[in-house]
Design a protein around this motif. Structure first.
Motif, short mmCIF file in Angstrom:
data_model
loop_
_atom_site.label_atom_id
_atom_site.label_comp_id
_atom_site.label_asym_id
_atom_site.label_seq_id
_atom_site.Cartn_x
_atom_site.Cartn_y
_atom_site.Cartn_z
N GLY A 1 0.86 -1.17 0.00
CA GLY A 1 0.00 0.00 0.00
C GLY A 1 0.90 1.22 0.00
O GLY A 1 1.95 1.21 -0.64
N SER A 2 0.51 2.25 0.75
CA SER A 2 1.36 3.45 0.79
C SER A 2 1.78 3.74 2.22
O SER A 2 1.01 3.58 3.16
CB SER A 2 0.62 4.65 0.19
N LEU A 3 3.01 4.15 2.37
CA LEU A 3 3.57 4.46 3.70
C LEU A 3 4.20 5.84 3.63
O LEU A 3 5.10 6.08 2.82
CB LEU A 3 4.62 3.41 4.07
N THR A 4 3.69 6.75 4.47
CA THR A 4 4.24 8.10 4.53
C THR A 4 4.96 8.24 5.86
O THR A 4 4.38 7.96 6.91
CB THR A 4 3.10 9.14 4.47
N CYS A 5 6.21 8.65 5.82
CA CYS A 5 7.00 8.75 7.06
C CYS A 5 7.53 10.15 7.26
O CYS A 5 7.96 10.82 6.31
CB CYS A 5 8.19 7.80 6.99
N GLY A 6 7.55 10.58 8.54
CA GLY A 6 8.18 11.84 8.90
C GLY A 6 9.68 11.64 9.02
O GLY A 6 10.24 10.67 8.49
N ARG A 7 10.34 12.52 9.77
CA ARG A 7 11.80 12.40 9.92
C ARG A 7 12.13 11.42 11.03
O ARG A 7 11.40 11.29 12.00
CB ARG A 7 12.40 13.77 10.23
#
Ligand code: UD1
Ligand code: CA
Length: 457
Positions: A265-271
């Protein structure tokens, strides 16, 4: 005007499956869905999927996608015959920009950047996507003349020994002017080793008609790999997972081992996000700055706020977790779980459709379903919300600063007032008033003179 034809009529015999090949998943999504996503990124006027084997199931799987047309190819007489079935659906405009791009339902990972490159290379003529392989066995070969111009494609089975030595192969993907393509397709025959109508024969016809044929190349080797067997499916899955892992590493995410990472799927990551080994991410997952995910966690459609740690073996689905919370190890957050900032959810705690307020803790062995729990509440070990009477689900409300003793059952609908304390072992069937101790427990008694039974001799 861009038409995209996706060939998906083949049997896929080597998959040894009842499921049509193009419906087999890659990274959690049918292969054909990957092709469609990459096709849509080119903003085509029309997408035509040529179906044959398992046509009804393929159509059914995409029946909610209004931008797709289906063309039936039955029986299957080759790739050229397959594209012929799409001809009546091809749209044409003023001519100059009319182009038809042919893709394959079992070549799922060709990237839109590569396809853009192919369309540009065409320069008004025709373009084929080719690559050089160390072992070209089985592929159609790109035959060039002394000026290094592409003149035709010869299939492996029809090739001479000299042609077998050519290591530039046809990936199958090509783009051609629509009106010309229609004409060429009426001119191909099946006088070849396989008795099929080859799409590849349009290359020779193009050159014959004075329409130049250009070659373009994929950005990565894995883009043009097709899936004909479970082995190839598994290999392509790993290639794609490695690529996804590489993209995350480049964005600054730490992966304990990029070879043990699965994103479906999609994975959005911060710092400064850290992800340990063996995790599976599905659907749409967001991890904010500083989130740590321990080993072997499964996260599906989840939003995790900054600084939160998800410890080993936790399972989170359709849930949200606030800042600086601690989840797990062995926690289960089910759909509708909303965990507040600094809250703790410990081992063997299951939370469904409930709010756990800021700083509240449920650290051991509990079931919380259909509950609204305020801030700074302590939920003792073994606490259960009895939310279901066998017919309906009922709400439990626990106000701020309440203390729920261990092994308590809250028989919903029920409310625990602000700052209330429930004694351990309470079965709460009526509301507990704020600020007071409520306990439901028979008086403890000791039986004097009681003796243990002894075994009869
Ligand atoms: C084809 C190319 C070959 C190329 C190779 C790359 C032709 C004649 N040959 O060969 O030059 O190197 O792909 O993998 O095009 N299909 C249909 N209907 C049909 C036949 C095929 O829809 O009647 C679909 C299949 O489902 C598959 C694709 O077309 O997705 C390719 O068919 P396949 O039989 O695998 O072609 P190859 O012989 O491998
Ligand atoms: Ca093939």
């Amino acid at each position: 005007m861009l038409n995209i034809v996706i060939l998906a009529a083949g049997l896929g015999k080597r998959m040894q499956s009842n499921l049509p090949k193009v419906l087999h998943p890659l990274a959690g999504k049918p292969m054909l869905a990957h092709v469609l996503d990459n096709a849509r990124a080119l903003d085509p006027k029309r997408i035509i999927v040529v179906v044959g084997h398992g046509a009804d199931r393929v159509k059914q799987a995409f029946s909610d996608q209004a931008d797709i047309e289906f063309a039936l190819q039955s029986p299957q007489h080759g790739t050229g015959h397959a594209v012929q079935q799409a001809v009546p659906a091809l749209l044409e405009g003023d001519g100059a920009d009319d182009v038809t791009l042919v893709l394959y339902g079992d070549v799922p990972l060709v990237q839109s950047a590569t396809l853009q490159g192919l369309l540009q290379a065409r320069a008004g003529g025709m373009a084929v996507l080719t690559e050089k392989l160390a072992d070209p066995t089985g592929y159609g070969r790109i035959v060039r003349n002394e000026h290094n111009q592409v003149v035709r494609i010869v299939e492996h089975k029809d090739a001479t020994e000299q042609e077998h030595a050519i290591n530039e192969v046809n990936t199958g993907i090509l783009a051609a002017p629509t009106a010309k393509l229609k004409d060429w397709l009426t001119r191909i025959d099946n006088n070849n080793a396989q008795g099929e109508y080859y799409l590849t024969d349009v290359v020779g016809l193009s050159v014959h008609d004075g329409v130049p044929v250009h070659a373009a190349h994929p950005g990565h080797g894995w883009e043009t790999l097709g899936v004909n067997s479970r082995v190839q499916q598994a290999q392509l899955e790993r290639s794609w997972q490695q690529e996804q892992a590489r993209r995350l590493l480049e964005q600054g995410v730490t992966l304990a081992d990029p070879a043990r990472f699965d994103l479906r799927g999609s994975l959005t990551c911060g710092r400064d996000v850290f992800i340990d080994v063996g995790c599976v991410f599905e659907g749409k997952v967001e991890l904010a700055d500083g989130v740590r995910v321990g080993p072997h966690c499964v996260l599906k459609d989840a939003v995790i706020a900054s600084g939160t740690h998800i410890e080993a073996f936790s399972h989170i689905q359709d849930a949200q977790v606030g800042d600086d919370a601690r989840i797990g190890p062995y926690a289960r957050l089910r759909p509708g779980a909303q965990i507040g900032a600094q809250a703790h959810v410990g081992n063997f705690v299951e939370i469904k459709k409930s709010v756990l307020g800021q700083g509240s803790k449920a650290n051991h062995l509990a079931y919380i379903g259909d509950a609204q729990i305020g801030a700074r509440v302590n939920v003792g070990a073994g606490t259960i919300t009895c939310n279901y009477d066998g017919v309906n689900k009922w709400l439990t409300v626990i106000e701020d600063d309440a203390f729920i003793g261990s092994d308590t059952q809250l028989v919903a609908p029920v409310r625990v007032g602000q700052g209330a304390t429930l004694g351990a072992g309470t079965t709460l069937t009526r509301d507990a008033p704020a600020g007071k101790l409520t306990i439901s427990r028979p008086q403890q008694k000791t039986i004097e003179g009681w003796t243990r039974p002894v075994k009869k001799s």
